[in-house]
Design an enzyme around this catalytic site. Structure first.
Site, short mmCIF file in Angstrom:
data_model
loop_
_atom_site.label_atom_id
_atom_site.label_comp_id
_atom_site.label_asym_id
_atom_site.label_seq_id
_atom_site.Cartn_x
_atom_site.Cartn_y
_atom_site.Cartn_z
N ASP A 99 0.85 -1.19 0.00
CA ASP A 99 0.00 0.00 0.00
C ASP A 99 0.89 1.25 0.00
OD1 ASP A 99 -1.80 -2.08 0.42
OD2 ASP A 99 -3.09 -0.87 1.71
N LYS A 173 -6.92 3.63 -2.88
CA LYS A 173 -7.28 3.55 -1.46
C LYS A 173 -7.47 4.95 -0.91
CE LYS A 173 -5.11 1.97 2.89
NZ LYS A 173 -3.97 1.21 3.46
N LYS A 207 -10.35 0.64 -2.25
CA LYS A 207 -10.27 0.23 -0.85
C LYS A 207 -10.65 1.42 0.02
CE LYS A 207 -7.05 -1.20 2.81
NZ LYS A 207 -5.72 -1.79 3.14
#
Length: 247
Positions: A99, A173, A207
């Site tokens: 990430d 995300k 996400k």
């Protein structure tokens, strides 16, 4: 619906941030990893220095829980070489998901080529090693127009550089969960921001991270269309409880 398979159970605080000792931080991480194993969450999201320990615990438990870690966290302002080096180490230590924090401040200053290069090269490193890649855009630091622009940039960079069958492995995300907002405003996944992300990131998955603390909020995010939820409240979510955890 198996909500557990949407949950990236998360613990990302340093000892200093949690106001505990380094030894206590290790114990908190061990507990978080064991909880992910016991509840069979999709993934345990931890800091890079914890990945090796998680890999060992999950292997010894014969668990299918995957391991995620954060890269260039939480500001995303380091150079490409830093991001690549940290990511490679995480890969070597056994991480499944990477990430990355996108350099959203560079984007806001108009340094579009810099951001495109980081997205392209870091994503390539992850995909070449069969990892999932997620790009944290930090919605609380952006206005709606900037969220649209950054989601579109990431989407178009992926479409331009990778094959269609790889799109599902590159997420956009929402948040680090660590951004300091003014006036106690939300610093994570709001419904408003997630809707914008879903509209402008497709066909890449989204996400939702930051601020999802109970079952109802998690279900709402899933119904909107997110594929993963990053939360430090995973246990509370599956048990139908409310959590006061910050992330």
């Amino acid at each position: 619906m198996n909500i557990k398979q949407f949950l990236d159970s998360t613990y990302l605080k340093t000892a200093q941030q949690a106001s505990v000792s380094e030894t206590e931080t290790i114990e908190i991480n061990k507990k978080s990893i064991q909880e992910a194993i016991d509840y069979n969450f999709k993934l345990i999201m931890i800091r890079p220095e914890i990945v090796s320990m998680a890999k060992k615990m999950i292997y010894e438990a014969n668990s299918k829980v995957t391991i995620g870690t954060v890269i260039d966290f939480p500001l995303g302002q380091n150079a490409l070489e830093y991001k690549l080096k940290e990511a490679q180490k995480a890969i070597d230590n056994g991480a499944d998901d990477l990430d990355f924090v996108v350099n959203y401040e560079a984007y806001k200053k108009g340094k579009i080529d810099l951001v495109k290069e980081q997205v392209a090269k870091c994503t390539a490193l992850g995909l070449q090693n069969n990892k999932n890649v997620k790009w944290i855009i930090e919605v609380a630091a952006l206005n709606d127009s900037q969220i649209i622009g950054l989601c579109t940039l990431i989407k178009n960079t992926v479409i331009s550089n990778f094959k269609e069958n790889q799109y599902d492995n590159v997420f956009v995300k929402s948040s680090t969960g660590f951004f300091q907002t003014q006036n106690n405003l939300p610093n994570g996944a709001t419904i408003h921001a997630i809707k914008i992300m879903l509209e402008n990131s497709f066909p890449l998955p989204v996400k939702a991270a930051g601020g999802v603390r109970n079952y109802e909020e998690a279900i709402e995010m899933i119904k909107l269309g997110v594929k993963r939820i990053g939360t430090s409240s995973a246990k509370a979510i599956v048990e139908g409880l409310d959590s006061k955890n910050g992330y």
